[in-house]
Write a protein that holds these residues in place. Sequence first.
Motif, mmCIF file in Angstrom:
data_model
loop_
_atom_site.group_PDB
_atom_site.id
_atom_site.type_symbol
_atom_site.label_atom_id
_atom_site.label_comp_id
_atom_site.label_asym_id
_atom_site.label_seq_id
_atom_site.Cartn_x
_atom_site.Cartn_y
_atom_site.Cartn_z
ATOM 1 N N PHE A 78 0.878 -1.167 0.009
ATOM 2 C CA PHE A 78 -0.046 0.000 -0.082
ATOM 3 C C PHE A 78 0.967 1.345 0.016
ATOM 4 C CE2 PHE A 78 -1.831 -3.313 2.822
ATOM 5 C CZ PHE A 78 -3.069 -3.641 2.224
ATOM 6 N N PRO A 79 0.262 2.249 -0.593
ATOM 7 C CA PRO A 79 1.238 3.812 -0.406
ATOM 8 C C PRO A 79 1.051 3.802 1.320
ATOM 9 C CG PRO A 79 -0.722 4.006 -2.067
ATOM 10 C CD PRO A 79 -0.893 2.676 -1.231
ATOM 11 N N VAL A 80 2.346 4.468 1.582
ATOM 12 C CA VAL A 80 2.715 4.837 2.960
ATOM 13 C C VAL A 80 3.037 6.235 2.989
ATOM 14 C CG1 VAL A 80 4.216 4.106 5.109
ATOM 15 C CG2 VAL A 80 3.608 2.349 3.541
ATOM 16 N N PHE A 81 2.045 6.988 3.950
ATOM 17 C CA PHE A 81 2.357 8.111 4.210
ATOM 18 C C PHE A 81 3.226 8.533 5.511
ATOM 19 C CE2 PHE A 81 -1.468 7.338 1.485
ATOM 20 C CZ PHE A 81 -1.228 8.458 0.682
ATOM 21 N N ARG A 82 4.243 9.027 5.397
ATOM 22 C CA ARG A 82 4.860 9.580 6.704
ATOM 23 C C ARG A 82 4.841 11.054 6.936
ATOM 24 N NH1 ARG A 82 6.871 5.391 9.370
ATOM 25 N NH2 ARG A 82 7.880 3.800 7.875
ATOM 26 N N ASP A 83 4.165 11.619 6.086
ATOM 27 C CA ASP A 83 3.958 13.188 6.550
ATOM 28 C C ASP A 83 2.481 13.694 6.068
ATOM 29 O OD1 ASP A 83 4.385 15.663 7.442
ATOM 30 O OD2 ASP A 83 6.027 16.280 6.232
ATOM 31 N N ASP A 107 -13.132 3.764 0.551
ATOM 32 C CA ASP A 107 -11.702 3.662 0.793
ATOM 33 C C ASP A 107 -11.394 3.628 2.348
ATOM 34 O OD1 ASP A 107 -10.499 4.387 -2.155
ATOM 35 O OD2 ASP A 107 -12.084 5.506 -1.865
ATOM 36 N N VAL A 108 -10.308 2.977 2.680
ATOM 37 C CA VAL A 108 -9.933 2.800 4.107
ATOM 38 C C VAL A 108 -8.531 3.438 4.280
ATOM 39 C CG1 VAL A 108 -9.742 1.205 6.075
ATOM 40 C CG2 VAL A 108 -11.701 1.245 4.254
ATOM 41 N N PHE A 109 -8.390 3.967 5.271
ATOM 42 C CA PHE A 109 -6.998 4.284 5.722
ATOM 43 C C PHE A 109 -6.542 3.638 7.015
ATOM 44 C CE2 PHE A 109 -7.504 7.898 3.139
ATOM 45 C CZ PHE A 109 -6.388 8.138 2.503
ATOM 46 N N VAL A 110 -5.454 3.331 7.317
ATOM 47 C CA VAL A 110 -4.968 2.560 8.642
ATOM 48 C C VAL A 110 -3.747 3.371 9.254
ATOM 49 C CG1 VAL A 110 -4.239 0.698 9.909
ATOM 50 C CG2 VAL A 110 -6.126 0.428 7.905
ATOM 51 N N ILE A 153 -1.494 3.750 4.102
ATOM 52 C CA ILE A 153 -1.089 3.361 5.556
ATOM 53 C C ILE A 153 -0.578 4.989 5.939
ATOM 54 C CG2 ILE A 153 0.145 2.170 7.357
ATOM 55 C CD1 ILE A 153 -1.900 0.580 5.835
ATOM 56 N N PHE A 154 -0.971 5.291 7.318
ATOM 57 C CA PHE A 154 -0.247 6.548 7.574
ATOM 58 C C PHE A 154 0.478 6.217 8.903
ATOM 59 C CE2 PHE A 154 -1.053 10.701 10.535
ATOM 60 C CZ PHE A 154 -0.075 11.459 9.687
ATOM 61 N N ALA A 155 1.998 6.350 8.741
ATOM 62 C CA ALA A 155 2.831 6.097 9.752
ATOM 63 C C ALA A 155 3.691 7.149 9.992
ATOM 64 C CB ALA A 155 3.558 4.743 9.292
ATOM 65 N N PRO A 156 3.280 7.978 10.664
ATOM 66 C CA PRO A 156 4.120 9.168 10.749
ATOM 67 C C PRO A 156 5.354 9.206 12.024
ATOM 68 C CG PRO A 156 2.089 9.277 12.206
ATOM 69 C CD PRO A 156 2.033 8.106 11.490
ATOM 70 N N ILE A 189 -7.063 12.712 8.682
ATOM 71 C CA ILE A 189 -7.564 11.747 7.766
ATOM 72 C C ILE A 189 -8.921 12.134 7.251
ATOM 73 C CG2 ILE A 189 -8.339 9.212 7.603
ATOM 74 C CD1 ILE A 189 -5.421 9.625 7.954
ATOM 75 N N GLN A 190 -9.888 12.922 8.276
ATOM 76 C CA GLN A 190 -11.046 13.320 7.717
ATOM 77 C C GLN A 190 -11.946 12.197 7.434
ATOM 78 O OE1 GLN A 190 -11.369 17.447 6.273
ATOM 79 N NE2 GLN A 190 -9.095 17.299 6.243
ATOM 80 N N ALA A 191 -12.020 11.175 8.087
ATOM 81 C CA ALA A 191 -12.807 10.020 7.590
ATOM 82 C C ALA A 191 -14.215 10.394 7.927
ATOM 83 C CB ALA A 191 -12.235 8.849 8.547
ATOM 84 N N ASP A 192 -15.016 9.472 7.035
ATOM 85 C CA ASP A 192 -16.651 9.549 7.313
ATOM 86 C C ASP A 192 -16.840 8.715 8.563
ATOM 87 O OD1 ASP A 192 -17.655 10.867 4.801
ATOM 88 O OD2 ASP A 192 -16.160 9.600 4.194
#
Length: 353
Positions: free
Chosen positions: A14-19, A63-66, A117-120, A174-177
Amino acid sequence: MRWASTKAEVPTPFPVFRDVPPLREVRKKMFREGKEVGFVATMGALHEGHLSLVKHALQENTDVFVSIFVNPTQFAAHEDLDSYPKTWEEDLQKLKQVQDEHAASAGPNAKSKIKGIFAPTVKVMYPTLPPSSDIAGNGSFVTITPLGNQLEGSSRPIFFRGVATVCTKLFNIIQADRVYFGQKDIQQSVVIKRMVKDFHIPTEVRVIPTSRESDGLAMSSRNVYLGERRREDAVVLSKALFAARDLYNSGEVSGKKIRDAAYNVFGQESQLRRKDGKLGGSCQIEIDYIALSEPQNMAMIPDFAKVDPSQGAILSAAVYVQPVDEPRTEKEVGQRVVRLIDNVILEPREKAL
């Protein structure tokens, strides 16, 4: 757009976001496209409980973010921040398996997927000051009182401040629903619901039933610390809660009798196996609390009061599992105290009995 992975040379499923900025660019596009986004916040070391939340998120959103972030502000100085299990590669593979299984079950029309994946880093999440675990420490914090000072908040004074603070940050990013939490951490779920309501955060908090092992033990990342022998002893926690719930389901509404039913299981299951008269089998088990609470605000229901059958209640408990009395292996020699929590819901009934 380029997304950063844990190591640039190692591909991830998956794409991994660090920032934050790259993630927000993706999120803006999803707003324009009318996507429905689910979010699952974790600290890694994923087990079936976490994966159950992800499965629900995939079923209910496009769509889902973890997130995978071990939040330092919810750990006191004496707690296990440094030794918290870190299983990055295994976590990503488990998430990929969940997505693959979802796609297979949903068929060719399956549209929902894990978007990233948000892994800051800690610096990203706490950009102004180093995060503080001191009660009077400096920083920007979110406090939910008196709810956050009760039960778990009494035993762990900074815990819910840290949870509410990091979740506020994550929800803002994230601003998730919809956001997904497990019933095992029931007080945390109630705190998050209160926070979302009080701060007008535009998201729905979904609480998913506790995932359990085959013997009833609630799944937790900390279970790996127990070892085989303590693992067998720890099952008394869920047995005690189930016994009290069974009594309530039979028609009992006395707060004292319901709590006593749980205490009695600890005595029957543990005390008789120890020569020193203390609770436990291979190790000593100390009860931190067994609490009966109102479902909306976790306010304590005293022993002299009755559970309102039209409202139901939450029966929660926490125990300290001490190291084994007589270590047999190197791992057992190095054991530390493990604190476990669990709860059951006493469901409301239409009419009082």
